[in-house]
Design a protein around this motif. Sequence first.
Motif, PDB file in Angstrom:
ATOM      1  N   LEU A   6       0.809  -1.214   0.000  1.00  0.00           N
ATOM      2  CA  LEU A   6       0.000   0.000   0.000  1.00  0.00           C
ATOM      3  C   LEU A   6       0.842   1.264   0.000  1.00  0.00           C
ATOM      4  CD1 LEU A   6      -2.607  -0.990   2.739  1.00  0.00           C
ATOM      5  CD2 LEU A   6      -2.868  -1.151   0.259  1.00  0.00           C
ATOM      6  N   LEU A   7       1.963   1.197   0.717  1.00  0.00           N
ATOM      7  CA  LEU A   7       2.783   2.391   0.929  1.00  0.00           C
ATOM      8  C   LEU A   7       4.261   2.046   0.846  1.00  0.00           C
ATOM      9  CD1 LEU A   7       0.769   3.499   4.032  1.00  0.00           C
ATOM     10  CD2 LEU A   7       0.928   4.870   1.951  1.00  0.00           C
ATOM     11  N   GLU A   8       5.011   2.919   0.228  1.00  0.00           N
ATOM     12  CA  GLU A   8       6.469   2.838   0.255  1.00  0.00           C
ATOM     13  C   GLU A   8       6.965   3.980   1.109  1.00  0.00           C
ATOM     14  OE1 GLU A   8       7.851   2.817  -3.791  1.00  0.00           O
ATOM     15  OE2 GLU A   8       7.211   0.740  -4.106  1.00  0.00           O
ATOM     16  N   GLY A   9       8.270   4.064   1.245  1.00  0.00           N
ATOM     17  CA  GLY A   9       8.839   5.139   2.056  1.00  0.00           C
ATOM     18  C   GLY A   9       8.767   4.794   3.525  1.00  0.00           C
ATOM     19  N   ARG A  10       8.863   5.794   4.346  1.00  0.00           N
ATOM     20  CA  ARG A  10       8.941   5.549   5.776  1.00  0.00           C
ATOM     21  C   ARG A  10       7.570   5.583   6.451  1.00  0.00           C
ATOM     22  NH1 ARG A  10      11.811  11.256   7.378  1.00  0.00           N
ATOM     23  NH2 ARG A  10       9.968  12.532   7.038  1.00  0.00           N
ATOM     24  N   VAL A  45      -7.264   3.205  11.303  1.00  0.00           N
ATOM     25  CA  VAL A  45      -6.675   2.140  10.502  1.00  0.00           C
ATOM     26  C   VAL A  45      -6.970   2.460   9.041  1.00  0.00           C
ATOM     27  CG1 VAL A  45      -6.703  -0.342  10.032  1.00  0.00           C
ATOM     28  CG2 VAL A  45      -7.041   0.471  12.359  1.00  0.00           C
ATOM     29  N   ILE A  46      -6.020   2.202   8.174  1.00  0.00           N
ATOM     30  CA  ILE A  46      -6.264   2.389   6.742  1.00  0.00           C
ATOM     31  C   ILE A  46      -7.444   1.499   6.368  1.00  0.00           C
ATOM     32  CG2 ILE A  46      -5.327   2.111   4.426  1.00  0.00           C
ATOM     33  CD1 ILE A  46      -2.554   2.735   5.593  1.00  0.00           C
ATOM     34  N   SER A  47      -8.475   2.094   5.790  1.00  0.00           N
ATOM     35  CA  SER A  47      -9.769   1.419   5.607  1.00  0.00           C
ATOM     36  C   SER A  47      -9.713   0.188   4.711  1.00  0.00           C
ATOM     37  CB  SER A  47     -10.807   2.402   5.074  1.00  0.00           C
ATOM     38  OG  SER A  47     -10.425   2.867   3.793  1.00  0.00           O
ATOM     39  N   VAL A  48      -8.706   0.057   3.858  1.00  0.00           N
ATOM     40  CA  VAL A  48      -8.612  -1.127   2.990  1.00  0.00           C
ATOM     41  C   VAL A  48      -7.883  -2.291   3.675  1.00  0.00           C
ATOM     42  CG1 VAL A  48      -8.761   0.227   0.867  1.00  0.00           C
ATOM     43  CG2 VAL A  48      -6.506  -0.320   1.826  1.00  0.00           C
ATOM     44  N   ARG A  49      -7.464  -2.117   4.906  1.00  0.00           N
ATOM     45  CA  ARG A  49      -6.774  -3.170   5.663  1.00  0.00           C
ATOM     46  C   ARG A  49      -7.786  -4.095   6.329  1.00  0.00           C
ATOM     47  NH1 ARG A  49      -1.689  -2.787   7.583  1.00  0.00           N
ATOM     48  NH2 ARG A  49      -2.064  -5.023   7.642  1.00  0.00           N
ATOM     49  N   ASP A  50      -8.549  -4.827   5.533  1.00  0.00           N
ATOM     50  CA  ASP A  50      -9.631  -5.660   6.053  1.00  0.00           C
ATOM     51  C   ASP A  50      -9.153  -6.685   7.072  1.00  0.00           C
ATOM     52  OD1 ASP A  50     -11.547  -4.337   4.487  1.00  0.00           O
ATOM     53  OD2 ASP A  50     -11.179  -5.672   2.789  1.00  0.00           O
ATOM     54  N   ASP A  51      -8.009  -7.317   6.832  1.00  0.00           N
ATOM     55  CA  ASP A  51      -7.503  -8.323   7.765  1.00  0.00           C
ATOM     56  C   ASP A  51      -7.149  -7.710   9.113  1.00  0.00           C
ATOM     57  OD1 ASP A  51      -5.405  -6.916   6.552  1.00  0.00           O
ATOM     58  OD2 ASP A  51      -4.056  -8.637   6.492  1.00  0.00           O
ATOM     59  N   LEU A  52      -6.547  -6.531   9.091  1.00  0.00           N
ATOM     60  CA  LEU A  52      -6.177  -5.855  10.330  1.00  0.00           C
ATOM     61  C   LEU A  52      -7.422  -5.363  11.068  1.00  0.00           C
ATOM     62  CD1 LEU A  52      -3.875  -4.891  12.117  1.00  0.00           C
ATOM     63  CD2 LEU A  52      -3.758  -2.803  10.735  1.00  0.00           C
ATOM     64  N   PRO A  58       2.020   6.610  -1.106  1.00  0.00           N
ATOM     65  CA  PRO A  58       0.922   5.710  -1.453  1.00  0.00           C
ATOM     66  C   PRO A  58       1.121   5.035  -2.803  1.00  0.00           C
ATOM     67  CG  PRO A  58       0.104   7.848  -0.736  1.00  0.00           C
ATOM     68  CD  PRO A  58       1.587   7.980  -0.919  1.00  0.00           C
ATOM     69  N   GLN A  59       0.735   3.760  -2.858  1.00  0.00           N
ATOM     70  CA  GLN A  59       0.775   2.980  -4.093  1.00  0.00           C
ATOM     71  C   GLN A  59      -0.620   2.801  -4.678  1.00  0.00           C
ATOM     72  OE1 GLN A  59       4.024   2.059  -5.249  1.00  0.00           O
ATOM     73  NE2 GLN A  59       4.218   3.640  -3.680  1.00  0.00           N
ATOM     74  N   ARG A  60      -1.612   3.414  -4.032  1.00  0.00           N
ATOM     75  CA  ARG A  60      -3.009   3.373  -4.471  1.00  0.00           C
ATOM     76  C   ARG A  60      -3.620   4.748  -4.241  1.00  0.00           C
ATOM     77  NH1 ARG A  60      -5.663  -2.059  -1.939  1.00  0.00           N
ATOM     78  NH2 ARG A  60      -7.501  -0.833  -2.413  1.00  0.00           N
ATOM     79  N   ASP A  61      -4.725   5.011  -4.929  1.00  0.00           N
ATOM     80  CA  ASP A  61      -5.363   6.324  -4.773  1.00  0.00           C
ATOM     81  C   ASP A  61      -6.642   6.277  -3.938  1.00  0.00           C
ATOM     82  OD1 ASP A  61      -7.121   5.096  -6.498  1.00  0.00           O
ATOM     83  OD2 ASP A  61      -6.881   6.560  -8.120  1.00  0.00           O
ATOM     84  N   ASP A  62      -6.901   5.160  -3.247  1.00  0.00           N
ATOM     85  CA  ASP A  62      -8.139   5.021  -2.479  1.00  0.00           C
ATOM     86  C   ASP A  62      -7.894   4.869  -0.975  1.00  0.00           C
ATOM     87  OD1 ASP A  62      -6.987   2.500  -2.575  1.00  0.00           O
ATOM     88  OD2 ASP A  62      -8.884   1.443  -2.908  1.00  0.00           O
TER      89      ASP A  62
END
Length: 182
Positions: free
Chosen positions: A48-52, A133-140, A168-172
């Motif tokens: 989902l995310l790169e960088g720090r 929590v990032i909303s697309v993190r369904d498992d978490l 971000p690696q996604r726009d949602d």
Amino acid sequence: MDTTAHQAPGELVFRDAVESDAEALVALIESAYRGDSSRAGWTTEADLLEGRRTDPEGVLAVVTDPGSRLIAVERDGELIACCQLEHRGDAAYFGMFAVRPRAQGGGLGKVIIAEAERLARETWQVREMHMTVISVRDDLIAWYERRGYRRTGRMTPFPYGDERFGIPQRDDLRFELLLKEL
């Protein structure tokens, strides 16, 4: 918190982080969420995310804030987890939660979050614990729901363009508020 030397091998020690812990805490948090090392655990955000995820300044801000606590969790003298507690009126905010990737999946997270909830209740007499929590993190999110947290549907935008939060690696991406009555 009491960190007396009379602990059994393998016993967890919870203590307030200090400024000299900053570099080790950054390394722990980064290892749990970013890059290839994070893929050893299930909490990775590497797709989902790169960088720090954080930096020494961010960690020090929490450590030195009188309204926050950054809890360092050690086993046999090794830093294996951490979490942030921040006093927000009738609630405490739970964040910066990280468990060393190879220690994930064995029940350690459940123990840490239960201790964080106990500390928040006893320290600040709060009635709720909040987290985002990032909303697309369904498992978490499902993991937190199994611990009594509920989705609120209250979203805040992801800070696109602010690389302090990652690239971000996604726009949602957006954050959802989860809460639990204590």
